[in-house]
Enzyme design. Structure first.
Site, PDB file in Angstrom:
ATOM      1  N   LYS A 272       0.036  -0.566 -17.433  1.00 22.41           N
ATOM      2  CA  LYS A 272      -1.379  -0.493 -16.268  1.00 22.41           C
ATOM      3  C   LYS A 272      -2.146   0.317 -17.789  1.00 22.41           C
ATOM      4  O   LYS A 272      -1.144   0.588 -18.781  1.00 22.41           O
ATOM      5  CB  LYS A 272      -0.852   0.644 -14.977  1.00 22.41           C
ATOM      6  CG  LYS A 272      -0.753   0.334 -13.628  1.00 22.41           C
ATOM      7  CD  LYS A 272      -0.975   1.591 -12.531  1.00 22.41           C
ATOM      8  CE  LYS A 272       0.029   0.536 -11.918  1.00 22.41           C
ATOM      9  NZ  LYS A 272      -1.211   0.146 -10.958  1.00 22.41           N
ATOM     10  N   ARG A 346       4.978  -4.199  -2.843  1.00 17.42           N
ATOM     11  CA  ARG A 346       5.641  -4.950  -1.383  1.00 17.42           C
ATOM     12  C   ARG A 346       7.047  -5.302  -1.683  1.00 17.42           C
ATOM     13  O   ARG A 346       7.685  -5.764  -1.046  1.00 17.42           O
ATOM     14  CB  ARG A 346       4.855  -6.321  -1.773  1.00 17.42           C
ATOM     15  CG  ARG A 346       4.210  -6.685  -2.726  1.00 17.42           C
ATOM     16  CD  ARG A 346       3.228  -7.921  -3.431  1.00 17.42           C
ATOM     17  NE  ARG A 346       2.479  -7.071  -3.316  1.00 17.42           N
ATOM     18  CZ  ARG A 346       0.437  -7.844  -3.709  1.00 17.42           C
ATOM     19  NH1 ARG A 346       0.382  -8.652  -3.559  1.00 17.42           N
ATOM     20  NH2 ARG A 346      -0.024  -6.543  -4.032  1.00 17.42           N
TER      21      ARG A 346
HETATM   22  N1  BES Z   1      -0.293   1.684  -6.524  1.00 16.80           N
HETATM   23  C1  BES Z   1      -0.908   0.549  -6.822  1.00 16.80           C
HETATM   24  C2  BES Z   1      -2.441  -0.128  -6.098  1.00 16.80           C
HETATM   25  C3  BES Z   1      -3.339   1.238  -6.325  1.00 16.80           C
HETATM   26  C4  BES Z   1      -3.967   1.072  -7.750  1.00 16.80           C
HETATM   27  C5  BES Z   1      -3.442   2.571  -5.395  1.00 16.80           C
HETATM   28  C6  BES Z   1      -5.274   1.829  -8.011  1.00 16.80           C
HETATM   29  C7  BES Z   1      -4.876   2.967  -5.934  1.00 16.80           C
HETATM   30  C8  BES Z   1      -5.216   3.456  -6.946  1.00 16.80           C
HETATM   31  C9  BES Z   1       0.116  -0.601  -7.095  1.00 16.80           C
HETATM   32  O1  BES Z   1       1.240  -1.031  -7.321  1.00 16.80           O
HETATM   33  C10 BES Z   1      -0.937  -1.804  -8.050  1.00 16.80           C
HETATM   34  O2  BES Z   1      -0.667  -1.937  -9.033  1.00 16.80           O
HETATM   35  N2  BES Z   1      -1.375  -2.683  -7.214  1.00 16.80           N
HETATM   36  C11 BES Z   1      -1.812  -3.952  -8.158  1.00 16.80           C
HETATM   37  C12 BES Z   1      -1.536  -5.260  -7.374  1.00 16.80           C
HETATM   38  C13 BES Z   1      -1.868  -6.475  -8.147  1.00 16.80           C
HETATM   39  C14 BES Z   1      -1.267  -6.381  -9.668  1.00 16.80           C
HETATM   40  C15 BES Z   1      -1.744  -7.605  -7.371  1.00 16.80           C
HETATM   41  C16 BES Z   1      -3.221  -3.978  -8.034  1.00 16.80           C
HETATM   42  O3  BES Z   1      -3.975  -3.559  -6.841  1.00 16.80           O
HETATM   43  O4  BES Z   1      -4.663  -3.598  -9.166  1.00 16.80           O
HETATM   44 MN    MN Z   2       2.017  -0.810  -8.561  1.00 18.60          MN
END
Ligand code: BES
Ligand code: MN
Ligand code: ZN
Length: 488
Positions: A272, A346
């Site tokens: 990230k 997931r």
């Molecule tokens: N934990 C995150 C989702 C999230 C991001 C919640 C920001 C709250 C604020 C999740 O694991 C994630 O990183 N999701 C990705 C999915 C993508 C890679 C398909 C996302 O939402 O960017």
């Molecule tokens: Mn994630």
């Protein structure tokens, strides 16, 4: 803060502070009239001078000779007061009281008739708002002295026939507090081991509770490839925490709850960006939700069997991490091509959902801070629900309205499924840019066929600003759902 019911008339209250509402432009206030004495004359004078009109956001303080301090909050026009308005007015007043010298507050906001809010809902809103406002995070503060907290007890004035609602609200508040504690604690403390210990402490000393923690080795033997792949780059070994509450006959199918417990989400090899990465300590708020709801269900002694499943895992980049391109065999046997290691929620949920089905639940619900796209779609106001079971969304929606912890539905139409197709496995773990929340739901739907299942994305509701931190949502909605189910 202890939450108690009182049926005392206001002038008999032994509280040191009283909390009363006043509608805009109402000529009199029955509660203040009952108090009588100088409070009543003072109030009348200030209304006359238009020092205070009852507009929402206003408040005044009245001093009773040798008696309590009376805080009167404006509630706006009587016919316009919404659940949100009552929640916010209570929250603001109690936040101020929590910073004052008040030790025992008599809360008289729930014993008034409201045009748009029924009595049961008023009791819940007022109690939940008060508990939320009083909560303070101090777990990791070494210097707590300058920060004295006087407020010990809140007596909520209610009619005799509303005691049940107050008990429910108080139990929800306990669950919310547990969820906020877990959510707010930092990732170096609240790691998989910590969650397992915390759950063990809940179960211990309770005849009707059981705990089972599956460790890394056991899960390896079982073939939980998707769950384990996510944690393989972390020194904190993955755990699957299973809490069981036996509140009904053994032959009654349990309600199964699954909560995403990523104790920190760096994104893994698909790292990230740096800014706000600290917020990913909240990525275990699904776990916090189901543990919080479990706490409340036990406190209420609900006549149901309940199982909560928490995969507690840390997603880190490392030489041992899973990588984009990997094909993983899940516990169900289905294979997954990992195209983004940041779509890890997931991965841990699919194996946990498969495992939960072995216990033949009547309903299967999962809660997860699953997608950033959910925050874009619904903001911080509503959790997103996805389900293929008729009536299940409506039941969750009703529970959300009863507790002012609202949800909204997104579709799980088959047309979205093809976004998960890949040449190299049964599915890929991301669905591309369009409908990111829904394709995450579609992914999970492939592991819950034939179940009464709903997925709840709480990415927008489980925490908000840096200041408030974890909100404890949607514990209240979920507990209300369990209460409603227990009466069916
Ligand atoms: N934990 C995150 C989702 C999230 C991001 C919640 C920001 C709250 C604020 C999740 O694991 C994630 O990183 N999701 C990705 C999915 C993508 C890679 C398909 C996302 O939402 O960017
Ligand atoms: Mn994630
Ligand atoms: Zn995540």
């Amino acid at each position: 803060m202890k939450i108690k019911a009182t049926h005392q008339a206001i002038h008999e209250s032994k509280a040191d502070h009283l909390l009363i509402g006043h509608f805009e432009k109402a000529p009199t206030n029955a509660l203040i009239d009952q108090l009588g004495g100088n409070a009543a004359t003072d109030f009348a004078a200030r209304i006359k001078q238009q020092d205070f009109t009852g507009k929402s956001g206003q408040s005044i303080t009245l001093y009773v000779d040798n008696g309590p301090v009376v805080v009167v909050v404006g509630l706006g026009k009587a016919d316009k007061l919404s659940p949100t308005g009552l929640y916010e007015a209570t929250h603001k007043a109690v936040a101020a009281l929590a910073k004052s010298r008040a030790e025992k507050v008599g809360n008289y906001l729930a014993c008034v008739e409201y045009a748009q809010i029924d009595a049961a809902q008023a009791v819940k809103l007022v109690t939940l708002a008060a508990a939320h406002a009083e909560y303070r995070y101090e777990d990791t503060k070494a210097f707590k002295k300058g920060n004295k907290h006087h407020l010990k007890t809140m007596e909520v004035a209610i009619a005799e026939n509303q005691t049940e609602y107050l008990q429910q609200a108080a139990a929800m508040a306990s669950g919310i507090q547990a969820a906020r504690h877990l959510g707010n604690n930092p990732p170096n403390i609240c790691n998989p081991k910590y969650i397992a210990k915390y759950a063990t402490r809940i179960a211990e000393g309770h005849k009707k509770c059981e705990i089972n923690v599956l460790n890394h080795k056991q899960m390896e033997k079982m073939g939980m490839g998707a769950l384990l792949a996510v944690g393989q780059g972390s020194h904190n070994k993955s755990k699957l925490v299973v809490l069981k509450y036996n509140g009904a006959d053994a032959d009654q199918a349990p309600i199964a709850l699954v909560g995403k417990g990523i104790t920190f989400d760096t994104g893994g090899i698909s790292l990230k960006p740096g800014p706000n990465m600290d917020e990913m300590k909240y990525d275990m708020c699904g776990a916090a939700t189901v543990i919080g709801a479990f706490v409340a269900a036990v406190e209420l002694g609900l006549p149901i069997n309940l199982m909560t499943f928490v995969p507690a895992v840390e997603n880190m980049p490392d030489g041992k991490s899973y990588r984009p391109g990997d094909v993983i065999t899940s516990y169900s046997g289905k294979t997954i091509e990992v195209l983004n290691t940041d779509a890890e929620g997931r991965m841990i949920l699919c194996d946990t959902l498969t495992y939960a089905q072995e216990f033949k639940p009547s309903v299967l619900l999962d809660f997860a801070t699953l997608t950033g796209a959910c925050v874009v779609a619904l903001g911080h106001q509503a959790s997103a629900v996805m389900t293929k079971t008729d009536g299940l969304f409506e039941d969750l929606k009703t529970a959300g309205l009863q507790t002012h912890d609202r949800v909204w539905e997104l579709p799980l139409w088959d047309e979205y499924q093809k976004q998960l197709d890949t040449t190299f496995a049964d599915m890929q773990n991301i669905g591309g840019f369009p409908a990111g929340t829904i394709t995450a739901g579609c992914f999970l739907s492939r592991f819950t066929e034939g179940q009464n299942w709903a997925h709840v994305d709480i990415a927008g509701t489980a925490w908000n600003s840096k200041k408030t931190g974890a909100t404890g949502r949607p514990v209240a909605m979920l507990v209300q759902y369990l209460i409603n189910e227990s009466k069916k």
